[in-house]
Design a protein around this motif. Structure first.
Motif, mmCIF file in Angstrom:
data_model
loop_
_atom_site.group_PDB
_atom_site.id
_atom_site.type_symbol
_atom_site.label_atom_id
_atom_site.label_comp_id
_atom_site.label_asym_id
_atom_site.label_seq_id
_atom_site.Cartn_x
_atom_site.Cartn_y
_atom_site.Cartn_z
ATOM 1 N N SER A 72 0.883 -1.060 0.038
ATOM 2 C CA SER A 72 -0.100 -0.034 -0.233
ATOM 3 C C SER A 72 0.926 1.330 0.130
ATOM 4 C CB SER A 72 -0.751 -0.066 1.265
ATOM 5 O OG SER A 72 -1.611 -1.274 1.165
ATOM 6 N N PHE A 73 2.173 1.168 0.681
ATOM 7 C CA PHE A 73 2.930 2.337 0.666
ATOM 8 C C PHE A 73 3.685 2.568 -0.700
ATOM 9 C CE2 PHE A 73 2.612 1.353 4.990
ATOM 10 C CZ PHE A 73 2.895 2.496 5.729
ATOM 11 N N THR A 74 3.843 1.315 -1.368
ATOM 12 C CA THR A 74 4.310 1.084 -2.824
ATOM 13 C C THR A 74 3.244 2.005 -3.823
ATOM 14 O OG1 THR A 74 5.514 -0.591 -2.501
ATOM 15 C CG2 THR A 74 5.241 -0.017 -4.587
ATOM 16 N N SER A 75 1.955 1.656 -3.704
ATOM 17 C CA SER A 75 0.999 2.363 -4.379
ATOM 18 C C SER A 75 0.893 3.600 -4.321
ATOM 19 C CB SER A 75 -0.318 1.594 -4.160
ATOM 20 O OG SER A 75 -1.425 2.370 -4.469
ATOM 21 N N THR A 76 1.323 4.248 -2.868
ATOM 22 C CA THR A 76 1.210 5.659 -2.648
ATOM 23 C C THR A 76 2.367 6.376 -3.398
ATOM 24 O OG1 THR A 76 0.207 5.109 -0.533
ATOM 25 C CG2 THR A 76 1.255 7.208 -0.715
ATOM 26 N N ALA A 77 3.461 5.707 -3.618
ATOM 27 C CA ALA A 77 4.452 6.350 -4.346
ATOM 28 C C ALA A 77 4.208 6.601 -5.822
ATOM 29 C CB ALA A 77 5.801 5.349 -3.987
ATOM 30 N N ILE A 78 3.751 5.546 -6.057
ATOM 31 C CA ILE A 78 3.193 5.680 -7.604
ATOM 32 C C ILE A 78 2.463 6.582 -7.730
ATOM 33 C CG2 ILE A 78 1.952 4.211 -9.517
ATOM 34 C CD1 ILE A 78 4.910 3.355 -8.963
ATOM 35 N N GLY A 79 1.416 6.721 -6.857
ATOM 36 C CA GLY A 79 0.231 7.784 -7.037
ATOM 37 C C GLY A 79 0.903 9.538 -7.015
ATOM 38 N N ILE A 114 1.348 -0.286 -15.902
ATOM 39 C CA ILE A 114 1.350 0.034 -14.766
ATOM 40 C C ILE A 114 0.276 -0.324 -14.086
ATOM 41 C CG2 ILE A 114 1.949 2.001 -12.974
ATOM 42 C CD1 ILE A 114 3.846 3.231 -14.635
ATOM 43 N N ARG A 115 -0.955 0.250 -14.383
ATOM 44 C CA ARG A 115 -2.245 -0.069 -13.838
ATOM 45 C C ARG A 115 -2.623 -1.594 -13.711
ATOM 46 N NH1 ARG A 115 -7.555 -1.438 -15.029
ATOM 47 N NH2 ARG A 115 -9.062 -0.490 -13.567
ATOM 48 N N HIS A 116 -1.996 -2.257 -14.640
ATOM 49 C CA HIS A 116 -2.130 -3.706 -14.363
ATOM 50 C C HIS A 116 -1.210 -4.464 -13.180
ATOM 51 C CE1 HIS A 116 -3.249 -3.776 -18.796
ATOM 52 N NE2 HIS A 116 -4.415 -3.937 -18.209
ATOM 53 N N LEU A 117 -0.318 -3.731 -12.883
ATOM 54 C CA LEU A 117 0.848 -4.096 -11.851
ATOM 55 C C LEU A 117 -0.086 -3.662 -10.742
ATOM 56 C CD1 LEU A 117 4.089 -2.836 -13.136
ATOM 57 C CD2 LEU A 117 3.263 -5.122 -12.953
ATOM 58 N N LEU A 118 -0.741 -2.442 -10.619
ATOM 59 C CA LEU A 118 -1.228 -2.077 -9.416
ATOM 60 C C LEU A 118 -2.539 -2.954 -8.791
ATOM 61 C CD1 LEU A 118 -1.570 1.628 -10.358
ATOM 62 C CD2 LEU A 118 -0.287 0.651 -8.392
#
Length: 500
Positions: A72-79, A114-118
Motif C-alpha cells: 500500500s505504501f508502494t502504491s502511494t509512491a506511484i500515485g 502500470i495499472r495492471h501491476l497496481l
C-alpha cells in the motif's frame, strides 16, 4: 478532524471519541478465546488515538515487519509519481526496461501497463516472486519480463508480489531514487514517520511488495492520511482522486461472501465487507480504514488467522462505534453498565478505566513450567558440537545463574551470546535468524531433562521455540519450531555431542 502536530498523533479518551469501551474489551477477550496472537493494537477516531496497547515484550517504539502491507505504501509512491507527471498508469511495463526484454515479446507482455501491476491483473497464473528470488544474476526485473503471461492483462486477478516489485523498479528507473528515498520527503517526513527501513534486491531496488518496517503508530498515521483523502496538517500530499481510485474496487477477486479476500481489489488495497478497505500483510499486519465511522485501526501480529482477526473487528469494534454513538446521545448502554458492574468487585472505576488497565497489562507471557533442574549444574559450561544445520552453528554452550541463562553460539563469524530470563522476558540482540535484530528471550524447564527456550524477534511476527532434550548418553537433541511461517513450522531434530 484533528490537526496533526509533531511526531505523535493526538490522544483523547475513548468516551470523548464516542466508542464503547466494553466492546473494545470484548475484542481483546475474543483474541484470547481464539488464541490469536496480536503484538500491537491502535484505534483512532476523528484523528485521535482512542485506545492503544502492545503485548509485552513488544513496545510502542519498535518498528515491525509489515510484509505485504508494504504494498500500500508502494502504491502511494506511484500515485505521487503520477501526480508529478513522472509516469502514467497507462505506461507499458516493457517501455522501462529496453535492455532486459526477452527476444520475443508476447502480446500479453507488450500490453501490460502500470495499472495492471497496481491491480494485480498482470495476466500471470502464479506469483512471480519465486522466479525473481532465483535469478542468478540478481536482475529481478529481467526475470519478471521473461516469465510467460498466460492471460490478457486486466482480465485475471492473481495476487502477485513480483508485480509490486516491478512498480518499485519502474519508480527507480524514472526517478533515480529508491522507493524509500522517493517517499522520504513526500510521505514519511510530513507524517512524522522516523527511520523507516525497506529491504532491497541484489541490485539495490527496494522490494516494494514487502520489506518495509515502521511502528504501529506509523501504520495508524498512514491510515489516517488515507482517511483524510491525502491531506496532512492542512497540506495536500496526494490527490483525492487517486486515493478514491486506489481504495475502490478495480478488479474482481472472487464472489464476495464471508471472505474479506473476495470483495474486490484496488491499487494494492483490499476491499472488505461493510464497505471498508485495508492494507494488510502476512501473519496479521493491518491498516484498516473505516470511512463510515471516521476511524482507523492499526495492528501488528504473529498469526495465521487473518480472517479471524477481521471477524473480531467486524463483530466487536464496529459495535463499539455504534454503542458509543448511543452513549454520546445520552442513551442507556446496558451492556456497558453490566461491564462496569461485573468488574466492580475487582477494581472500582468506569468501563474506560477498566479497559485502560487491560491495555496497559497486555502481555504474551513466556512459558512457565519448572523454574530449575539439577541438569543446570551438569550442563553449565558444557560445549556441544552440533550436526550440520541451516543456521551454520558449529557448537553452543549454556551458562546458568539464579535469574537467567546465557547461550553462547559459535558459527563461522565467531561467538555470540544471548541472555534469556528465567521464566521472564530478557531483552537482547541476535543474528541467529538472519540479520542482527532485537529479541526477547526466556527459558523454563519443561521437565527435569527438557529445557525450553523461547526467543521472540520483536521487530517481526516470529517467535522461535527451542526444546533442548538432555539425553542419557550425555548428548542433546534440539527440536525447533516457529509460530508462523510460509513453509514448515517445525524442523528436524538436531543432535549435539558433548566435547571437552
Amino acid at each position: 478532524m484533528a490537526i496533526q502536530t509533531g511526531s505523535s498523533l493526538p490522544r483523547l479518551s475513548i468516551e470523548q471519541l464516542g466508542i464503547s469501551p466494553q466492546k473494545v474489551f470484548d475484542f481483546l477477550e475474543y483474541l484470547k478465546a481464539q488464541s490469536i496472537e496480536l503484538h500491537s493494537f491502535m484505534l483512532l477516531r476523528h484523528g485521535h488515538v482512542a485506545a492503544e496497547g502492545w503485548w509485552k515484550p513488544y513496545e510502542p517504539a519498535l518498528p515491525h515487519m509489515l510484509f505485504s502491507l508494504s504494498k500500500s505504501f508502494t502504491s502511494t509512491a506511484i500515485g505521487m509519481a503520477v501526480q508529478e507527471g513522472l509516469l502514467s498508469t497507462e505506461d507499458r511495463v516493457v517501455s522501462f526496461f529496453p535492455d532486459d526484454l526477452p527476444d520475443e515479446i508476447s502480446p500479453n507482455l507488450a500490453a501490460m501497463t502500470i495499472r495492471h501491476l497496481l491491480i494485480m491483473g498482470t495476466g500471470h497464473t502464479k506469483d512471480t516472486m519465486n522466479a525473481l528470488h532465483q535469478a542468478e544474476d540478481g536482475n529481478w526485473a529481467k526475470a519478471f519480463l521473461r516469465l510467460p503471461v498466460e492471460h490478457e492483462p486486466g482480465s485475471y486477478f492473481l495476487y502477485n508480489t513480483g508485480a509490486t516489485y516491478m512498480l518499485s523498479a519502474i519508480l527507480q528507473k524514472v526517478t533515480g531514487q529508491t522507493l524509500l528515498q522517493f517517499l522520504q520527503p513526500r510521505l514519511f517526513e510530513p507524517l512524522g514517520i522516523h527511520h523507516p527501513a525497506w529491504q532491497s534486491d541484489p541490485r539495490g531496488i527496494n522490494t516494494g511488495g514487502y520489506g518495509l518496517k515502521v511502528t504501529t503508530e506509523d501504520i495508524a498515521k498512514f491510515g489516517q492520511f488515507y482517511l483524510q483523502k491525502g491531506v496532512w496538517n492542512g497540506q495536500r500530499l496526494l490527490e483525492e482522486g487517486w486515493i478514491e481510485t486506489a481504495t475502490s474496487k478495480q478488479i474482481s477477486n472472487g464472489n464476495g461472501g464471508d471472505s474479506d479476500w473476495t470483495q474486490g481489489y484496488g491499487y494494492q488495497f483490499w476491499r472488505c465487507r461493510h464497505g471498508i478497505y485495508r492494507g494488510d500483510g502476512a501473519f496479521g499486519q493491518f491498516c484498516i480504514v473505516l470511512e463510515k465511522y471516521d476511524a482507523v485501526i492499526a495492528m501488528t501480529s504473529g498469526t495465521n488467522d487473518l480472517q479471524g482477526v477481521l471477524n473480531g473487528v467486524w463483530d466487536h469494534l464496529l459495535a463499539a462505534f455504534e454503542l458509543g454513538e448511543a452513549l454520546e446521545q445520552g442513551e442507556a448502554l446496558e451492556q456497558d453498565q453490566a461491564f462496569e458492574q461485573d468488574r466492580a468487585s475487582a477494581c472500582q472505576g468506569s468501563a474506560a478505566k477498566q479497559l485502560q488497565r487491560e491495555l496497559e497489562a497486555l502481555c504474551l507471557e513466556p512459558p512457565v513450567f519448572q523454574r530449575g533442574s539439577e541438569r543446570e549444574g551438569m550442563a553449565n559450561g558444557q560445549k556441544y558440537k552440533l550436526a550440520q544445520n541451516d543456521f551454520g552453528i558449529d557448537h553452543l554452550r549454556f551458562q546458568f545463574n539464579e535469574q537467567e541463562a546465557e547461550v553462547y553460539i559459535q558459527d563461522a563469524a565467531g561467538e555470540q551470546s544471548l541472555k534469556l530470563g528465567r521464566q521472564t522476558w530478557k531483552p537482547g540482540r541476535l543474528t541467529l535468524f538472519g540479520e542482527e535484530e532485537p529479541c526477547a528471550g526466556s527459558f523454563t524447564w519443561k521437565t527435569p531433562h527438557d529445557l525450553l527456550l523461547t526467543i521472540r524477534t520483536i521487530e517481526t511476527p516470529f517467535s522461535h521455540t527451542l526444546e533442548v532434550q538432555f539425553l542419557e548418553d550425555g548428548a542433546i537433541e534440539i527440536h525447533r519450531r516457529v509460530n508462523v511461517s510460509f513453509g514448515a513450522t517445525e524442523s528436524a531434530p538436531l543432535r549435539g555431542e558433548p566435547v571437552s
